[in-house]
Scaffold this motif. Structure first.
Motif, PDB file in Angstrom:
ATOM      1  N   ASP A  72      68.109  10.344  13.963  1.00 47.00           N
ATOM      2  CA  ASP A  72      67.378  10.585  12.856  1.00 47.00           C
ATOM      3  C   ASP A  72      68.053  10.840  11.460  1.00 47.00           C
ATOM      4  OD1 ASP A  72      64.788  10.422  11.689  1.00 47.00           O
ATOM      5  OD2 ASP A  72      64.015  12.080  12.586  1.00 47.00           O
ATOM      6  N   LYS A  81      66.649  17.689   9.619  1.00 45.00           N
ATOM      7  CA  LYS A  81      67.177  16.472   9.251  1.00 45.00           C
ATOM      8  C   LYS A  81      66.655  16.271   7.721  1.00 45.00           C
ATOM      9  CE  LYS A  81      63.867  13.457   9.641  1.00 45.00           C
ATOM     10  NZ  LYS A  81      63.217  12.631   8.830  1.00 45.00           N
ATOM     11  N   LEU A 108      64.326   3.930   2.208  1.00 38.83           N
ATOM     12  CA  LEU A 108      62.845   4.307   2.410  1.00 38.83           C
ATOM     13  C   LEU A 108      62.467   5.686   2.923  1.00 38.83           C
ATOM     14  CD1 LEU A 108      62.284   1.484   5.039  1.00 38.83           C
ATOM     15  CD2 LEU A 108      61.288   1.294   2.859  1.00 38.83           C
ATOM     16  N   ARG A 132      61.605   9.253   1.994  1.00 42.02           N
ATOM     17  CA  ARG A 132      60.941  10.009   1.158  1.00 42.02           C
ATOM     18  C   ARG A 132      62.007  11.273   0.846  1.00 42.02           C
ATOM     19  NH1 ARG A 132      55.812   9.736   3.906  1.00 42.02           N
ATOM     20  NH2 ARG A 132      57.026  11.060   5.356  1.00 42.02           N
ATOM     21  N   LYS A 158      57.255  16.584  11.122  1.00 42.00           N
ATOM     22  CA  LYS A 158      58.428  17.157  11.316  1.00 42.00           C
ATOM     23  C   LYS A 158      58.724  18.272  10.346  1.00 42.00           C
ATOM     24  CE  LYS A 158      60.671  12.767  12.764  1.00 42.00           C
ATOM     25  NZ  LYS A 158      61.410  11.442  12.341  1.00 42.00           N
TER      26      LYS A 158
HETATM   27  O1  LIG Z   1      60.604   9.185   4.667  1.00 43.42           O
HETATM   28  P1  LIG Z   1      61.051  10.862   5.306  1.00 43.42           P
HETATM   29  O2  LIG Z   1      62.233  11.084   4.561  1.00 43.42           O
HETATM   30  O3  LIG Z   1      59.843  11.567   5.393  1.00 43.42           O
HETATM   31  O4  LIG Z   1      61.611  10.549   6.668  1.00 43.42           O
HETATM   32  C1  LIG Z   1      60.975   9.635   7.661  1.00 43.42           C
HETATM   33  C2  LIG Z   1      61.243   9.829   9.159  1.00 43.42           C
HETATM   34  O5  LIG Z   1      61.206  11.393   9.508  1.00 43.42           O
HETATM   35  C3  LIG Z   1      62.329   9.100   9.373  1.00 43.42           C
HETATM   36  O6  LIG Z   1      62.649   9.110  10.888  1.00 43.42           O
END
Ligand SMILES: O=P(O)(O)OC[C@H](O)CO
Ligand SMILES: NC(=O)c1ccc[n+]([C@@H]2O[C@H](COP(=O)([O-])OP(=O)(O)OC[C@H]3O[C@@H](n4cnc5c(N)ncnc54)[C@H](O)[C@@H]3O)[C@@H](O)[C@H]2O)c1
Length: 345
Positions: free
Chosen positions: A255, A202, A264, A266, A117
């Motif tokens: 999301d 996001k 959880l 990051r 992402k």
């Molecule tokens: O832990 P993050 O912030 O990279 O988010 C994880 C995923 O993209 C949540 O959908």
């Protein structure tokens, strides 16, 4: 419909997952629990050995037992042998360099699946565009996975849904069938632009929610950032040809809600540390090698927005905090103090 006229989906039996971090390992488990034959590539040989021999990946998913049928190797050629689908599970800013090393090993005709992402720095390309450029396949054939998918919850078997975005519906359906199991429900979507942009944007909004939490703000502030974050990412999407409905779906609001509210995440955690007063370097060091993609993506998304003339004030604020040394409280005050306007202008 006669059997002859039914669309033929490519069968996906054997899947290779390139990348053995939190989401790559979890997605490998999803596929194995859906009955696929899965091989993972891990950068470090000791991680590959741990996955194959001890059925765990303690550095990324402590306490999770992986299915015994998942094999792993640190040799990409071995990992890729005979794959019907290849899942790219490395961070977005490293995808190009990794894929250059792997492209000659990709089995002909394998469906390429992107888990990352982000928007690439400098080129401002989405991940399916980077894959298309390096692997030499049409970008419309790449399947992009997005949605509220915090890896640890899914690795624990908690119910979740995702979007598999691909212009080629048959390829999306093939991966949907390969990944569907009792706790993971993937939907297909042909709006790749919208799903990929939402997934990248996001992370930036989650940084802002973390900072707000670190500054001691509550639910109203979070809801304001999530909703106005959704407005600015949908504006960018609309300008770049995305379907506005995508932003109301799993890759958009779904999301955003998961990432912006979960400890959880990051990205949210990174933001919270900075909101509590840690420096960017201290917050990076605390991540234990895992990447908060929003820190780089606020640079590329800001540049993309400028290129097409879209106003993205929260993204701008995150850029100022993460890359120009602006204090989170000051960035927040500047956001609130902007020229007043109509909600939808
Ligand atoms: O832990 P993050 O912030 O990279 O988010 C994880 C995923 O993209 C949540 O959908
Ligand atoms: N973790 C999640 O909950 C989650 C969920 C959905 C999507 N994603 C996305 O999936 C992508 C991969 O995330 P992840 O959580 O598996 O990441 P991670 O940091 O947990 O793991 C990254 C993996 O890529 C490997 N790697 C190879 N080259 C690298 C490089 N140059 N720099 C860093 N790592 C490198 C690492 O060794 C590791 O195995 C990201 O784009 C992320 O936004 C993550």
């Amino acid at each position: 419909m006669s059997p002859e006229s039914q669309p033929v989906q490519p069968q996906v039996r054997r899947v290779t997952v390139l990348g053995a971090g939190s989401w790559g390992t979890t997605f490998a488990k999803v596929l194995a629990d859906a009955g696929r034959d899965v091989t993972m590539w891990a950068r470090r040989p000791e991680v590959a050995e741990e996955i194959s021999q001890r059925h765990s990946n303690e550095a990324y998913l402590p306490g999770i037992t992986l299915p015994e049928q998942i094999g792993a190797t640190s040799d990409p050629a071995k990992a890729l042998e005979g794959a019907d689908a290849v899942v790219l599970a490395v961070p977005s800013q490293s995808l190009r360099a990794n894929l250059v090393r792997w492209r000659d090993l990709l089995p002909k005709g394998a469906i390429l699946v992107s888990l990352a992402k982000g928007v690439e720095l400098d080129t401002l390309l989405r991940m399916s565009e980077v894959i298309s450029e390096i692997a030499g396949v049409p970008s419309g054939e790449v399947v992009a996975v997005s949605g509220p998918n915090l890896a640890r919850e899914i690795a624990q078997g908690q119910p979740a849904a995702a979007v598999l975005a691909c212009a080629d519906h048959d390829r999306a359906v093939a991966i949907q069938q390969a990944a569907f199991n009792s706790y993971f429900r993937p939907y297909t979507n042909t709006d790749v632009v919208g799903c990929e942009l939402a997934g990248a944007c996001k992370n930036v909004i989650a940084l802002s929610c973390g900072m707000a939490a670190g500054l001691g703000f509550g639910a109203n502030t979070m809801a304001t950032l999530i909703t106005r974050g959704l407005a600015e990412m949908a504006r960018l999407g609309a300008k770049l040809g995305a379907d506005p409905l995508t932003f109301a779906g799993l890759a958009g609001v779904g999301d955003l809600v998961a990432t912006c509210s979960s400890p959880l995440s990051r990205n949210r955690t990174f933001g919270e540390r900075v909101g509590r007063g840690e420096t960017i370097e201290e917050a990076k060091a605390a991540q234990g090698g895992q990447v908060a993609e929003g820190v780089a993506s606020c640079v590329s998304i800001r540049a993309l927005a400028a290129q097409v003339g879209v106003d993205m004030p929260i993204t701008e604020a995150m850029y100022r905090v993460c890359h120009e040394g602006c204090a989170p409280a000051r960035a927040g005050a500047e956001l609130l103090g902007r020229q007043q306007k109509h909600e939808w202008s």
